[in-house]
Write an enzyme that holds these catalytic residues in place. Structure first.
Site, PDB file in Angstrom:
ATOM      1  N   ASP A 226      -6.467  -6.172   4.651  1.00 55.07           N
ATOM      2  CA  ASP A 226      -5.838  -4.859   4.513  1.00 55.07           C
ATOM      3  C   ASP A 226      -5.800  -4.149   5.855  1.00 55.07           C
ATOM      4  O   ASP A 226      -6.840  -3.780   6.401  1.00 55.07           O
ATOM      5  CB  ASP A 226      -6.681  -4.064   3.492  1.00 55.07           C
ATOM      6  CG  ASP A 226      -6.147  -2.694   3.215  1.00 55.07           C
ATOM      7  OD1 ASP A 226      -6.866  -1.917   2.560  1.00 55.07           O
ATOM      8  OD2 ASP A 226      -5.018  -2.385   3.656  1.00 55.07           O
TER       9      ASP A 226
ATOM     10  N   MET B 232     -11.528  -5.722   5.606  1.00 57.87           N
ATOM     11  CA  MET B 232     -10.613  -4.787   6.261  1.00 57.87           C
ATOM     12  C   MET B 232     -10.239  -5.318   7.647  1.00 57.87           C
ATOM     13  O   MET B 232     -11.124  -5.700   8.426  1.00 57.87           O
ATOM     14  CB  MET B 232     -11.273  -3.416   6.415  1.00 57.87           C
ATOM     15  CG  MET B 232     -11.478  -2.641   5.115  1.00 57.87           C
ATOM     16  SD  MET B 232      -9.937  -2.267   4.266  1.00 57.87           S
ATOM     17  CE  MET B 232      -9.184  -1.128   5.429  1.00 57.87           C
TER      18      MET B 232
ATOM     19  N   MET C  59      -8.610   8.305  -0.558  1.00 51.43           N
ATOM     20  CA  MET C  59      -9.446   8.730   0.571  1.00 51.43           C
ATOM     21  C   MET C  59      -9.949  10.145   0.324  1.00 51.43           C
ATOM     22  O   MET C  59      -9.165  11.014  -0.093  1.00 51.43           O
ATOM     23  CB  MET C  59      -8.614   8.713   1.865  1.00 51.43           C
ATOM     24  CG  MET C  59      -8.061   7.348   2.210  1.00 51.43           C
ATOM     25  SD  MET C  59      -7.046   7.430   3.701  1.00 51.43           S
ATOM     26  CE  MET C  59      -6.458   5.735   3.769  1.00 51.43           C
TER      27      MET C  59
ATOM     28  N   SER D 176       0.847  -1.195   0.000  1.00 51.33           N
ATOM     29  CA  SER D 176       0.000   0.000   0.000  1.00 51.33           C
ATOM     30  C   SER D 176       0.880   1.242   0.000  1.00 51.33           C
ATOM     31  O   SER D 176       1.645   1.461   0.963  1.00 51.33           O
ATOM     32  CB  SER D 176      -0.892   0.022   1.250  1.00 51.33           C
ATOM     33  OG  SER D 176      -1.391   1.336   1.456  1.00 51.33           O
TER      34      SER D 176
ATOM     35  N   MET E 214     -11.931   4.652  -0.832  1.00 45.65           N
ATOM     36  CA  MET E 214     -12.551   4.975   0.444  1.00 45.65           C
ATOM     37  C   MET E 214     -13.195   6.356   0.289  1.00 45.65           C
ATOM     38  O   MET E 214     -12.732   7.364   0.847  1.00 45.65           O
ATOM     39  CB  MET E 214     -11.503   4.957   1.567  1.00 45.65           C
ATOM     40  CG  MET E 214     -11.056   3.536   1.910  1.00 45.65           C
ATOM     41  SD  MET E 214      -9.521   3.453   2.822  1.00 45.65           S
ATOM     42  CE  MET E 214      -8.360   3.523   1.455  1.00 45.65           C
TER      43      MET E 214
ATOM     44  N   ASP F  56      -4.587   3.549  -2.041  1.00 48.83           N
ATOM     45  CA  ASP F  56      -5.644   3.948  -1.104  1.00 48.83           C
ATOM     46  C   ASP F  56      -6.135   5.361  -1.376  1.00 48.83           C
ATOM     47  O   ASP F  56      -5.486   6.333  -1.011  1.00 48.83           O
ATOM     48  CB  ASP F  56      -5.090   3.909   0.329  1.00 48.83           C
ATOM     49  CG  ASP F  56      -4.961   2.497   0.839  1.00 48.83           C
ATOM     50  OD1 ASP F  56      -3.908   2.166   1.405  1.00 48.83           O
ATOM     51  OD2 ASP F  56      -5.920   1.716   0.666  1.00 48.83           O
TER      52      ASP F  56
ATOM     53  N   HIS G  32      -8.260   1.074  -4.068  1.00 47.58           N
ATOM     54  CA  HIS G  32      -9.183   0.936  -2.929  1.00 47.58           C
ATOM     55  C   HIS G  32      -9.857   2.283  -2.709  1.00 47.58           C
ATOM     56  O   HIS G  32      -9.239   3.217  -2.183  1.00 47.58           O
ATOM     57  CB  HIS G  32      -8.360   0.505  -1.702  1.00 47.58           C
ATOM     58  CG  HIS G  32      -9.161   0.354  -0.454  1.00 47.58           C
ATOM     59  ND1 HIS G  32      -8.571   0.202   0.775  1.00 47.58           N
ATOM     60  CD2 HIS G  32     -10.493   0.327  -0.233  1.00 47.58           C
ATOM     61  CE1 HIS G  32      -9.502   0.083   1.710  1.00 47.58           C
ATOM     62  NE2 HIS G  32     -10.684   0.161   1.123  1.00 47.58           N
TER      63      HIS G  32
ATOM     64  N   HIS H  31      -1.263  -1.543  -4.114  1.00 51.39           N
ATOM     65  CA  HIS H  31      -2.532  -1.145  -3.478  1.00 51.39           C
ATOM     66  C   HIS H  31      -2.558   0.368  -3.331  1.00 51.39           C
ATOM     67  O   HIS H  31      -1.640   0.971  -2.748  1.00 51.39           O
ATOM     68  CB  HIS H  31      -2.633  -1.816  -2.103  1.00 51.39           C
ATOM     69  CG  HIS H  31      -3.942  -1.628  -1.425  1.00 51.39           C
ATOM     70  ND1 HIS H  31      -5.077  -2.333  -1.766  1.00 51.39           N
ATOM     71  CD2 HIS H  31      -4.298  -0.793  -0.421  1.00 51.39           C
ATOM     72  CE1 HIS H  31      -6.077  -1.953  -0.970  1.00 51.39           C
ATOM     73  NE2 HIS H  31      -5.631  -1.020  -0.145  1.00 51.39           N
TER      74      HIS H  31
HETATM   75  C1  DX5 Z   1      -6.229   1.947   5.490  1.00 48.20           C
HETATM   76  C2  DX5 Z   1      -5.798   1.439   4.131  1.00 48.20           C
HETATM   77  C3  DX5 Z   1      -4.749   0.372   4.234  1.00 48.20           C
HETATM   78  C4  DX5 Z   1      -3.485   0.842   4.941  1.00 48.20           C
HETATM   79  C5  DX5 Z   1      -2.601  -0.343   5.250  1.00 48.20           C
HETATM   80  O1  DX5 Z   1      -7.410   2.695   5.341  1.00 48.20           O
HETATM   81  O2  DX5 Z   1      -6.881   0.891   3.432  1.00 48.20           O
HETATM   82  O3  DX5 Z   1      -4.395  -0.070   2.917  1.00 48.20           O
HETATM   83  O4  DX5 Z   1      -2.801   1.748   4.124  1.00 48.20           O
HETATM   84  O5  DX5 Z   1      -1.495   0.142   5.923  1.00 48.20           O
HETATM   85  P1  DX5 Z   1      -0.733  -0.713   7.033  1.00 48.20           P
HETATM   86  O6  DX5 Z   1      -0.259  -1.952   6.321  1.00 48.20           O
HETATM   87  O7  DX5 Z   1       0.386   0.195   7.446  1.00 48.20           O
HETATM   88  O8  DX5 Z   1      -1.710  -0.991   8.122  1.00 48.20           O
HETATM   89 ZN    ZN Z   2      -6.432  -0.068   1.516  1.00 50.33          ZN
END
Ligand code: DX5
Ligand code: ZN
Length: 231
Positions: A192, A157, A57, A28, A88, A55, A86, A53
């Site tokens: 994740d 998650m 947001m 990620s 969010m 993320d 992903h 991955h």
């Molecule tokens: C959190 C993300 C994850 C996060 C994982 O909202 O969806 O992908 O970045 O990071 P680690 O592996 O550091 O928990």
């Molecule tokens: Zn994620």
């Protein structure tokens, strides 16, 4: 403009002898150094990670803002890894095509997000991407069952979304088992959040086969960290 080789990116890219070929590692980038992003991403790829991955947001669905289309389209020019996006965000249906055009290979929407999940899955498919649904830790497996045969992956998650570096939630393993039990052969289950070399065996033992790791990868030894996770 979508690249023509979307269909074969990262899907079967495994390195026999290094890993169990059924396990996919998806670093990620939320935990990466954004001042050296392409360099660090390529280091994960060269070390054996098959997916990346990403993320996204929006500060509404989760209380954090990360990055969007420009980061994905910029990275797309540097690597052929499978881009596991992903989302969010609220109302992901508004942005699915734009993320596909920016280079997404898989798009995951949250079942808890605003908008119509069925329509979001349809849009992901019509954009030529792999459809997936994510469940927050406190969302029961039952919520995703109506869609389990319409998607290629379910993301369970193992932290509440919004931040990297949180603690893994082992109570989610029961949900992973329930989804694996209900899943058709070949359905991917992604986990994740909070996953490290020390605990990666736990979600895999429960039935996960796609592992996201941010903090465990993007540190002062990216190559060694990836290989340790893939061991
Ligand atoms: C959190 C993300 C994850 C996060 C994982 O909202 O969806 O992908 O970045 O990071 P680690 O592996 O550091 O928990
Ligand atoms: Zn994620």
């Amino acid at each position: 403009m979508k690249s023509s080789n979307k269909k074969n990116r990262g899907r079967n890219k495994t390195r026999k002898g290094l890993i169990d070929i059924s396990i996919i590692l998806a670093p990620s980038i939320l935990a990466a150094d954004f001042g050296r992003l392409a360099e660090q991403v390529l280091e994960t790829e060269n070390a054996g990670a098959q997916w990346l991955h990403l993320d996204v947001m929006d500060g509404h669905f989760v209380p954090n803002i990360s990055f969007g289309i420009p980061v994905i389209s910029s990275l797309r020019k540097h690597t052929n890894m499978f881009f596991d996006v992903h989302l969010m965000i609220e109302h992901p249906e508004k942005y699915i095509k734009a993320f596909a055009d920016a280079g997404a290979d898989g798009i995951t929407v949250h079942i808890e997000a605003e908008g119509d999940t069925e329509e979001q899955i349809r849009l992901i498919k019509s954009a030529g991407c792999m459809p997936a649904i994510a469940l927050n830790p406190d969302t029961p497996a039952e919520k995703v069952m109506p869609y389990i045969n319409d998607v290629d992956m379910i993301l369970c998650m193992t932290v509440f979304p919004g931040y990297g570096g949180q603690a893994y939630m082992p109570e989610v393993e029961e949900k992973i088992r329930a989804v694996r039990k209900a899943a058709r052969p070949g359905l991917k289950i992604e986990v994740d959040g909070g996953i490290y070399a020390e605990n990666i065996h736990r979600p895999i033992g429960a039935g996960a086969d796609v592992i996201v790791a941010g903090t465990a990868v993007f540190n002062d030894d990216i190559t060694g960290s990836v290989k340790k996770l893939l061991r």
